[in-house]
Design an enzyme around this catalytic site. Structure first.
Site, PDB file in Angstrom:
ATOM      1  N   GLU A   1      12.885  -8.058  -4.464  1.00 15.34           N
ATOM      2  CA  GLU A   1      12.950  -9.489  -4.071  1.00 15.34           C
ATOM      3  C   GLU A   1      13.435 -10.422  -5.179  1.00 15.34           C
ATOM      4  OE1 GLU A   1       9.124 -10.432  -2.350  1.00 15.34           O
ATOM      5  OE2 GLU A   1       9.145  -8.664  -1.076  1.00 15.34           O
TER       6      GLU A   1
ATOM      7  N   ASN B   1      15.179  -3.539  -3.530  1.00 14.19           N
ATOM      8  CA  ASN B   1      14.458  -3.749  -2.281  1.00 14.19           C
ATOM      9  C   ASN B   1      14.292  -5.242  -2.004  1.00 14.19           C
ATOM     10  OD1 ASN B   1      12.846  -2.452  -0.119  1.00 14.19           O
ATOM     11  ND2 ASN B   1      11.072  -3.461  -1.075  1.00 14.19           N
TER      12      ASN B   1
ATOM     13  N   HIS C   1      11.039  -6.824   7.917  1.00 15.48           N
ATOM     14  CA  HIS C   1       9.896  -7.545   8.486  1.00 15.48           C
ATOM     15  C   HIS C   1      10.445  -8.479   9.562  1.00 15.48           C
ATOM     16  CE1 HIS C   1       7.007  -6.077   5.539  1.00 15.48           C
ATOM     17  NE2 HIS C   1       7.840  -6.416   4.563  1.00 15.48           N
TER      18      HIS C   1
ATOM     19  N   GLU D   1       9.956  -1.248   5.009  1.00 10.96           N
ATOM     20  CA  GLU D   1       8.674  -1.923   5.255  1.00 10.96           C
ATOM     21  C   GLU D   1       8.569  -2.522   6.666  1.00 10.96           C
ATOM     22  OE1 GLU D   1       7.755  -4.846   2.281  1.00 10.96           O
ATOM     23  OE2 GLU D   1       8.532  -3.664   0.621  1.00 10.96           O
TER      24      GLU D   1
ATOM     25  N   ASP E   1       7.775  -4.020  10.132  1.00  9.06           N
ATOM     26  CA  ASP E   1       6.698  -4.404  11.040  1.00  9.06           C
ATOM     27  C   ASP E   1       7.254  -5.517  11.931  1.00  9.06           C
ATOM     28  OD1 ASP E   1       4.841  -5.687   8.178  1.00  9.06           O
ATOM     29  OD2 ASP E   1       6.610  -6.554   9.166  1.00  9.06           O
TER      30      ASP E   1
HETATM   31  O1  G3I Z   1      -8.040  -4.598  -3.419  1.00  9.37           O
HETATM   32  C1  G3I Z   1      -8.350  -5.881  -3.929  1.00  9.37           C
HETATM   33  C2  G3I Z   1      -9.821  -6.146  -3.833  1.00  9.37           C
HETATM   34  O2  G3I Z   1     -10.513  -5.248  -4.705  1.00  9.37           O
HETATM   35  C3  G3I Z   1     -10.114  -7.588  -4.241  1.00  9.37           C
HETATM   36  O3  G3I Z   1     -11.486  -7.865  -4.047  1.00  9.37           O
HETATM   37  C4  G3I Z   1      -9.252  -8.524  -3.370  1.00  9.37           C
HETATM   38  C5  G3I Z   1      -9.474  -9.984  -3.737  1.00  9.37           C
HETATM   39  O4  G3I Z   1      -8.772 -10.261  -4.941  1.00  9.37           O
HETATM   40  O5  G3I Z   1      -7.891  -8.234  -3.601  1.00  9.37           O
HETATM   41  C6  G3I Z   1      -7.577  -6.928  -3.135  1.00  9.37           C
HETATM   42  O6  G3I Z   1      -6.224  -6.713  -3.381  1.00  9.37           O
HETATM   43  C7  G3I Z   1      -5.367  -7.340  -2.427  1.00  9.37           C
HETATM   44  C8  G3I Z   1      -4.409  -6.254  -1.956  1.00  9.37           C
HETATM   45  O7  G3I Z   1      -3.356  -6.800  -1.146  1.00  9.37           O
HETATM   46  C9  G3I Z   1      -5.152  -5.192  -1.158  1.00  9.37           C
HETATM   47  O8  G3I Z   1      -4.169  -4.262  -0.721  1.00  9.37           O
HETATM   48  C10 G3I Z   1      -4.629  -8.461  -3.141  1.00  9.37           C
HETATM   49  O9  G3I Z   1      -5.511  -9.522  -3.391  1.00  9.37           O
HETATM   50  C11 G3I Z   1      -3.489  -8.951  -2.263  1.00  9.37           C
HETATM   51  O10 G3I Z   1      -2.688  -9.869  -3.000  1.00  9.37           O
HETATM   52  C12 G3I Z   1      -2.601  -7.771  -1.863  1.00  9.37           C
HETATM   53  O11 G3I Z   1      -1.575  -8.240  -1.016  1.00  9.37           O
HETATM   54  C13 G3I Z   1      -0.443  -7.353  -0.902  1.00  9.37           C
HETATM   55  C14 G3I Z   1       0.827  -8.164  -1.206  1.00  9.37           C
HETATM   56  O12 G3I Z   1       1.988  -7.348  -1.002  1.00  9.37           O
HETATM   57  C15 G3I Z   1       0.835  -8.666  -2.642  1.00  9.37           C
HETATM   58  O13 G3I Z   1       0.804  -7.567  -3.521  1.00  9.37           O
HETATM   59  C16 G3I Z   1      -0.393  -6.822   0.527  1.00  9.37           C
HETATM   60  O14 G3I Z   1      -1.474  -5.903   0.710  1.00  9.37           O
HETATM   61  C17 G3I Z   1       0.915  -6.091   0.777  1.00  9.37           C
HETATM   62  O15 G3I Z   1       1.054  -5.764   2.154  1.00  9.37           O
HETATM   63  C18 G3I Z   1       2.120  -6.956   0.370  1.00  9.37           C
HETATM   64  O16 G3I Z   1       3.254  -6.135   0.499  1.00  9.37           O
HETATM   65  C19 G3I Z   1       4.506  -6.802   0.223  1.00  9.37           C
HETATM   66  C20 G3I Z   1       5.400  -5.794  -0.485  1.00  9.37           C
HETATM   67  O17 G3I Z   1       4.769  -5.372  -1.694  1.00  9.37           O
HETATM   68  C21 G3I Z   1       6.770  -6.397  -0.761  1.00  9.37           C
HETATM   69  N1  G3I Z   1       7.405  -6.851   0.484  1.00  9.37           N
HETATM   70  C22 G3I Z   1       6.570  -7.821   1.216  1.00  9.37           C
HETATM   71  C23 G3I Z   1       5.210  -7.204   1.536  1.00  9.37           C
HETATM   72  C24 G3I Z   1       4.371  -8.154   2.354  1.00  9.37           C
HETATM   73  O18 G3I Z   1       4.086  -9.303   1.579  1.00  9.37           O
END
Ligand code: G3I
Length: 318
Positions: free
Chosen positions: A129, A170, A206, A235, A237
């Site tokens: 990105e 990506n 997406h 990715e 959905d």
């Molecule tokens: O696991 C921790 C947990 O221990 C903690 O208590 C909680 C609160 O801070 O956070 C949890 O982690 C979260 C994680 O997802 C869990 O999988 C993060 O806060 C949260 O920011 C994270 O979001 C992810 C996001 O990327 C940012 O990294 C999403 O799951 C994930 O689906 C999303 O994926 C992105 C791809 O990497 C790039 N393309 C877009 C896609 C969707 O945004």
């Protein structure tokens, strides 16, 4: 195994999902995943904030669980994501370094991470990105402190650390011809002309139930294929809260988007991988992201196959 993975393999294709280490301990989840899919991506646990939370202190514990599971189940792994503007540890976000030091930080993260998984990663999302919707470079901490050269540096460091891994750029909203995919095309064409090691483009895909212009999507993928690149769907959905109609009609509209995209994936030799961003609907990031109940993936909350699954399965059985 009997699911989508065998039918896809018969057509020389890989099919998979994003996952989390904590899902894999559930026997229903892990047996269904390994039956249906032959490639997985850590949704979160290979990101910089998770593996280098403190500078120079690397923790691969959770990511290793995913990679070890994949090895046991003869499943490939996409590494995600080495250099991104998001999921950065605070020492990077608040960092105040010289340009030289920023380059060293980028190199150390890539070299240490890619070396750790050497030989175990099918493909890396080396840079994720880097563009805005209008085609300008996104002012990430890497761009701001290093300049656009951070991109070619990232690919070179990744290749030096593991020449066996495919190296991908990506991004999202690049599936059809637009300012963003044009900028991506020019950048990648330039990298290739400079001999920078890059093997593929990840189209995150997406989408919503409105779908896209599928003819234009095919043409767009083909221009990248002509550069000698894989054009993988990384990715997918489908957001459906925008759809007006019965739940059944909503599921049909979702299935139609998956079917139209998968037809393109199956038709293009450059499209070797098709992945959805999660296995079952309640695991989707979209449920938090849109604030609506979403039904974006191939399986429902009770692991039932949805019309989208059946539509893709019928394409594979042809
Ligand atoms: O696991 C921790 C947990 O221990 C903690 O208590 C909680 C609160 O801070 O956070 C949890 O982690 C979260 C994680 O997802 C869990 O999988 C993060 O806060 C949260 O920011 C994270 O979001 C992810 C996001 O990327 C940012 O990294 C999403 O799951 C994930 O689906 C999303 O994926 C992105 C791809 O990497 C790039 N393309 C877009 C896609 C969707 O945004």
């Amino acid at each position: 195994t009997s699911g989508l993975r065998d039918a896809a393999a018969a057509k020389g294709k890989h099919i998979g999902v994003a996952t989390q280490s904590w899902y894999l301990t559930d026997s229903k989840y892990s047996s269904l995943l390994s039956n249906e899919f032959d490639i997985i991506t850590p949704e979160y646990q290979m990101k910089m904030s998770e593996i280098q939370d403190q500078r120079g202190v690397f923790d691969f514990t959770e990511a290793d669980k995913i990679v070890d599971f994949a090895k046991r189940k003869n499943i490939l792994v996409r590494g995600h994501a080495l250099i991104w503007h998001d999921a950065l540890p605070s020492w990077v976000v608040n960092g105040n370094f010289s340009k030289t030091e920023w380059i060293q930080i980028l190199k150390d993260h890539i070299t240490t991470t890619v070396s750790h998984f050497k030989g175990k990663i099918y493909a890396w999302d080396v840079v994720n990105e880097a563009f805005w919707t209008n085609g300008d470079y996104r002012p990430s901490i890497w761009y701001t402190n290093i300049g656009p050269q951070y991109i070619e540096m990232a690919f070179k460091f990744a290749h030096d650390a593991d020449p066996s891994a495919k190296l991908f750029y990506n991004d999202f909203d690049t599936e059809v011809t637009n300012a963003k995919s044009n900028a991506m095309y020019q950048m990648i064409k330039s990298l290739k002309s400079k001999g920078i090691p890059i093997d593929g483009v990840g189209f995150q895909t997406h989408l919503t139930t409105d779908g896209v212009n599928y003819n234009d999507m095919t043409n767009n993928f083909q221009r990248f294929a002509k550069l000698g690149l894989d054009t993988d769907i990384t990715e997918m959905d489908v957001i459906s809260h925008v759809f007006k109609g019965s739940f059944e009609a909503k599921m049909k509209a979702t299935a139609d988007v998956y079917s139209n995209v998968y037809k393109i994936a199956l038709s293009l030799p450059s499209c070797k991988v098709f992945m959805t961003w999660g296995l079952k609907d309640d695991h989707s990031w979209l449920n938090e992201d849109t604030g609506f109940q979403e039904y974006p993936l191939l399986f429902d909350n009770s692991y039932n196959k949805k019309p989208a699954y059946t539509a893709m399965e019928s394409l594979l059985k042809k």
